[in-house]
Design a protein around this motif. Structure first.
Motif, mmCIF file in Angstrom:
data_model
loop_
_atom_site.group_PDB
_atom_site.id
_atom_site.type_symbol
_atom_site.label_atom_id
_atom_site.label_comp_id
_atom_site.label_asym_id
_atom_site.label_seq_id
_atom_site.Cartn_x
_atom_site.Cartn_y
_atom_site.Cartn_z
ATOM 1 N N LEU A 5 0.856 -1.173 0.000
ATOM 2 C CA LEU A 5 0.000 0.000 0.000
ATOM 3 C C LEU A 5 0.897 1.229 0.000
ATOM 4 C CD1 LEU A 5 -2.716 -1.045 2.612
ATOM 5 C CD2 LEU A 5 -2.896 -1.033 0.128
ATOM 6 N N TRP A 6 0.808 2.015 -1.049
ATOM 7 C CA TRP A 6 1.629 3.210 -1.175
ATOM 8 C C TRP A 6 0.893 4.382 -0.542
ATOM 9 C CZ3 TRP A 6 6.150 1.568 -2.486
ATOM 10 C CH2 TRP A 6 6.286 0.482 -3.346
ATOM 11 N N ASP A 7 1.612 5.192 0.210
ATOM 12 C CA ASP A 7 1.015 6.327 0.888
ATOM 13 C C ASP A 7 1.915 7.551 0.714
ATOM 14 O OD1 ASP A 7 -0.156 8.223 2.511
ATOM 15 O OD2 ASP A 7 -0.211 6.941 4.304
ATOM 16 N N PRO A 8 1.548 8.446 -0.206
ATOM 17 C CA PRO A 8 2.406 9.602 -0.462
ATOM 18 C C PRO A 8 2.515 10.559 0.725
ATOM 19 C CG PRO A 8 0.331 9.822 -1.628
ATOM 20 C CD PRO A 8 0.349 8.445 -1.025
ATOM 21 N N SER A 15 6.037 6.753 -3.853
ATOM 22 C CA SER A 15 4.972 7.406 -4.626
ATOM 23 C C SER A 15 5.145 8.921 -4.625
ATOM 24 C CB SER A 15 3.588 7.019 -4.103
ATOM 25 O OG SER A 15 3.391 7.475 -2.781
ATOM 26 N N ARG A 16 5.834 9.460 -3.638
ATOM 27 C CA ARG A 16 6.114 10.908 -3.628
ATOM 28 C C ARG A 16 6.982 11.303 -4.818
ATOM 29 N NH1 ARG A 16 7.249 13.792 2.164
ATOM 30 N NH2 ARG A 16 5.215 13.324 3.075
ATOM 31 N N ARG A 17 7.981 10.478 -5.119
ATOM 32 C CA ARG A 17 8.850 10.776 -6.264
ATOM 33 C C ARG A 17 8.054 10.709 -7.561
ATOM 34 N NH1 ARG A 17 12.035 7.951 -2.877
ATOM 35 N NH2 ARG A 17 11.907 5.973 -3.979
ATOM 36 N N ASP A 66 10.736 5.496 -15.694
ATOM 37 C CA ASP A 66 9.488 5.232 -14.969
ATOM 38 C C ASP A 66 8.501 4.385 -15.767
ATOM 39 O OD1 ASP A 66 10.435 6.712 -12.827
ATOM 40 O OD2 ASP A 66 9.333 8.522 -13.362
ATOM 41 N N GLY A 67 8.846 4.064 -17.009
ATOM 42 C CA GLY A 67 7.964 3.222 -17.819
ATOM 43 C C GLY A 67 6.806 3.962 -18.446
#
Length: 121
Positions: A5-8, A15-17, A66-67
């Motif tokens: 689970l990503w949390d900026p 996920s911030r980057r 980053d694709g």
């Protein structure tokens, strides 16, 4: 698919980057240019007024890493290189288009607010 689970809002979350990348003005403009299909470096630079060669190179490399963009080198003399959105990159078009439309629709109000604020200072 990952169960992570990503949390900026967490300082070290990657996920911030990604938000930094997709919120960057050059990224927004390059993604918009590539909406029309594959483009050569010089074509992108001609459309994105004001971007330096160095900044465009950095932006394209980061988007490729980053694709979001693919870089294709054609075996010609001289070599021809084209940049194109990936499926993931194309999924960014709608939200970035909405952001661009919001910015242009609200620029007059924002500019007036900035001028009023600056006069108070």
């Amino acid at each position: 698919m990952s169960d992570v689970l990503w949390d900026p809002y967490v300082r070290d979350c990657p996920s911030r980057r990604l938000l930094d990348r997709i919120g960057d003005r050059w990224t927004v403009l390059v993604i918009g240019v590539l909406d029309g299909g594959p483009r050569r470096f010089s074509e992108i630079q001609a459309v994105v007024d004001g971007v330096s060669q160095k900044m465009l190179t950095q932006t394209l490399r980061a988007l490729e890493r980053d694709g979001l963009v693919t870089r294709t080198v054609f075996p010609e003399v001289p070599p021809r290189v084209e940049y194109e959105l990936t499926t993931t990159g194309r999924s960014l078009l709608e939200p970035l288009r909405a952001l661009t439309e919001w910015a242009t629709a609200n620029m007059t109000v924002v500019q007036a607010s900035q001028e009023a604020y600056d006069r108070r200072g």
